[in-house]
Enzyme design. Structure first.
Site, PDB file in Angstrom:
ATOM      1  N   SER A  47       0.818  -1.217   0.000  1.00 16.72           N
ATOM      2  CA  SER A  47       0.000   0.000   0.000  1.00 16.72           C
ATOM      3  C   SER A  47       0.848   1.262   0.000  1.00 16.72           C
ATOM      4  CB  SER A  47      -0.859  -0.017   1.264  1.00 16.72           C
ATOM      5  OG  SER A  47      -1.386   1.256   1.529  1.00 16.72           O
ATOM      6  N   TYR A  79      -1.667   0.627  10.633  1.00  9.80           N
ATOM      7  CA  TYR A  79      -1.948  -0.035   9.343  1.00  9.80           C
ATOM      8  C   TYR A  79      -0.722   0.034   8.428  1.00  9.80           C
ATOM      9  CZ  TYR A  79      -3.749  -0.576   4.588  1.00  9.80           C
ATOM     10  OH  TYR A  79      -3.932  -0.963   3.287  1.00  9.80           O
ATOM     11  N   GLU A  81       0.219   3.653   1.724  1.00  5.12           N
ATOM     12  CA  GLU A  81       0.287   4.118   3.116  1.00  5.12           C
ATOM     13  C   GLU A  81       1.656   3.815   3.727  1.00  5.12           C
ATOM     14  OE1 GLU A  81      -1.980   5.889   5.134  1.00  5.12           O
ATOM     15  OE2 GLU A  81      -3.039   6.215   3.244  1.00  5.12           O
TER      16      GLU A  81
HETATM   17  P1  GDP Z   1      -6.482   6.199   3.386  1.00  3.05           P
HETATM   18  O1  GDP Z   1      -5.603   6.999   2.478  1.00  3.05           O
HETATM   19  O2  GDP Z   1      -6.303   4.726   3.231  1.00  3.05           O
HETATM   20  O3  GDP Z   1      -6.402   6.617   4.795  1.00  3.05           O
HETATM   21  O4  GDP Z   1      -7.986   6.439   2.824  1.00  3.05           O
HETATM   22  P2  GDP Z   1      -9.242   7.290   3.384  1.00  3.05           P
HETATM   23  O5  GDP Z   1     -10.199   7.371   2.246  1.00  3.05           O
HETATM   24  O6  GDP Z   1      -9.762   6.712   4.658  1.00  3.05           O
HETATM   25  O7  GDP Z   1      -8.634   8.734   3.728  1.00  3.05           O
HETATM   26  C1  GDP Z   1      -8.028   9.525   2.746  1.00  3.05           C
HETATM   27  C2  GDP Z   1      -7.734  10.892   3.317  1.00  3.05           C
HETATM   28  O8  GDP Z   1      -8.970  11.577   3.524  1.00  3.05           O
HETATM   29  C3  GDP Z   1      -7.009  10.914   4.650  1.00  3.05           C
HETATM   30  O9  GDP Z   1      -5.966  11.857   4.584  1.00  3.05           O
HETATM   31  C4  GDP Z   1      -8.057  11.367   5.650  1.00  3.05           C
HETATM   32  O10 GDP Z   1      -7.533  12.101   6.751  1.00  3.05           O
HETATM   33  C5  GDP Z   1      -8.892  12.297   4.757  1.00  3.05           C
HETATM   34  N1  GDP Z   1     -10.239  12.547   5.281  1.00  3.05           N
HETATM   35  C6  GDP Z   1     -10.806  13.766   5.531  1.00  3.05           C
HETATM   36  N2  GDP Z   1     -12.032  13.623   6.031  1.00  3.05           N
HETATM   37  C7  GDP Z   1     -12.277  12.290   6.104  1.00  3.05           C
HETATM   38  C8  GDP Z   1     -13.393  11.528   6.540  1.00  3.05           C
HETATM   39  O11 GDP Z   1     -14.406  12.049   6.980  1.00  3.05           O
HETATM   40  N3  GDP Z   1     -13.282  10.145   6.457  1.00  3.05           N
HETATM   41  C9  GDP Z   1     -12.150   9.543   5.956  1.00  3.05           C
HETATM   42  N4  GDP Z   1     -12.096   8.209   5.864  1.00  3.05           N
HETATM   43  N5  GDP Z   1     -11.073  10.251   5.550  1.00  3.05           N
HETATM   44  C10 GDP Z   1     -11.131  11.583   5.618  1.00  3.05           C
END
Ligand code: GDP
Length: 328
Positions: free
Chosen positions: A127, A151, A129
């Site tokens: 990933s 993670y 990440e």
């Molecule tokens: P990730 O890259 O695997 O963590 O995928 P996510 O879709 O969960 O998050 C992507 C980005 O969106 C991260 O930087 C989060 O901090 C940002 N983000 C902002 N607001 C939100 C929210 O309400 N939910 C999630 N899941 N992410 C958010």
């Protein structure tokens, strides 16, 4: 007939990959976890031709049994505890499944393959990440890893263990460093689907506002359907290797909101979006941008669906789904 075994077949990528492999004439098997798993019905409905095995990434003997019963040519390890925000609250279970689960799967493959460790080809879902606090922009296979969540740390373990098994035992093991990939099948806990669902509901008058976390984070978002093709291509190469899979474009959460709201005719969303620290993370990955030139030149892979098309596809899907759910 080529046989494939997929862990994580109930998830977004597992479903797309199984569809691709079935279309390519494969005999497809999947491992499904837990007693009475509610997602089993989805797999049976969408993929009636898949053979399901019960197993768990934390239970080596169950993986060995699934290997024995399916006797695959290719194994795709997509199973994981995959939501970053959740991983702080459940760091140990994330480490057990997303990290040590990789070791279990590699061991099951190695033991099953016997004298010819490269006979079973292995794909590990790594990933972006893992790049976390990015040390280089854009990020390639050579970029130093600096994970920012339990993670991310667990994924780094799985990535290096995959490389180690390739180098120690001569396994045909590949690690796909996939940047964020989304689709209408994405879980609503992830930001793209959260936004597409809420925008559809706001448009339909079913919801007034949307509560978000950090709007400044930037991601390199692609379409999951394009990304599973890259997984398959990796296992068709003569040797295992590591590949970054990305679009090479980055967008902020604000851009995501712009495109999603504009698609339903809302140009100014400022009064519709609130922010809440509940959705902020203890440590953030600020900007991801992938350099997938190795995959493009060696695998002949490139993404087909653009960011705008992806977001619009997700909003359209949620408009249809929400109308049905609300009986409109
Ligand atoms: P990730 O890259 O695997 O963590 O995928 P996510 O879709 O969960 O998050 C992507 C980005 O969106 C991260 O930087 C989060 O901090 C940002 N983000 C902002 N607001 C939100 C929210 O309400 N939910 C999630 N899941 N992410 C958010």
């Amino acid at each position: 007939m080529t046989t494939a075994l997929i862990t994580g077949i109930t998830g977004q990528d597992g479903l797309y990959l199984a569809e691709l492999l079935l279309a390519n004439g494969y005999d497809v098997h999947g491992i499904v976890r837990g007693q009475n798993n509610p997602k089993l019905e989805l797999v049976r409905r969408v993929l009636p031709d898949v053979t399901v095995h019960t197993g768990d990434l934390t239970d080596l003997s169950s993986l060995m049994r699934a290997m024995r019963d399916s006797d695959p040519d290719e194994v795709y390890n997509l199973g994981a505890v995959s939501f970053v925000a959740y991983s702080w609250m459940n760091a140990q279970v994330t480490s057990d499944v997303t990290g040590l689960g990789v070791l279990n799967m590699l061991e099951a493959v190695r033991l099953h393959a016997g004298d010819d460790p490269a006979a079973v080809r292995y794909y590990q879902a790594s990933s972006s990440e893992m790049f976390g606090k990015v040390q280089q922009v854009p990020q390639s296979e050579a970029t130093l890893l600096w994970p920012r969540s339990p993670y991310g740390v667990a994924k780094v373990y799985g990535h290096y263990m995959t490389i180690n098994y390739r180098e120690s035992y001569g396994m045909h093991a590949s690690s796909g460093i996939l940047f964020n990939h989304e689709s209408p099948r994405r879980g609503p806990e992830f930001v793209t689907r959260k936004v597409s669902q809420a925008v559809a509901r706001i448009k339909l008058g079913l919801q007034d506002t949307l509560t978000m976390g950090n709007l400044d984070a930037q991601r390199d978002w692609g379409f999951a359907g394009d990304y599973v093709e890259a997984m398959w291509l990796m296992l068709q190469q003569p040797d295992g290797d590591d590949y970054v899979i990305s679009t090479g474009e980055t967008h902020s959460i604000r851009d995501l909101l712009d495109v999603a709201f504009a698609h339903v005719g809302i140009e100014d969303w400022s009064g519709l979006v609130e922010q809440d620290p509940r959705f902020m993370r203890p440590a953030e990955v600020d900007q991801l941008l992938g350099d997938s030139s190795k995959a493009r030149s060696r695998l002949g892979w490139k993404p087909k669906v653009s960011f705008t098309e992806l977001v619009q596809m997700m909003v359209d899907n949620d408009l249809t789904e929400q109308k049905v759910l609300a009986g409109l």
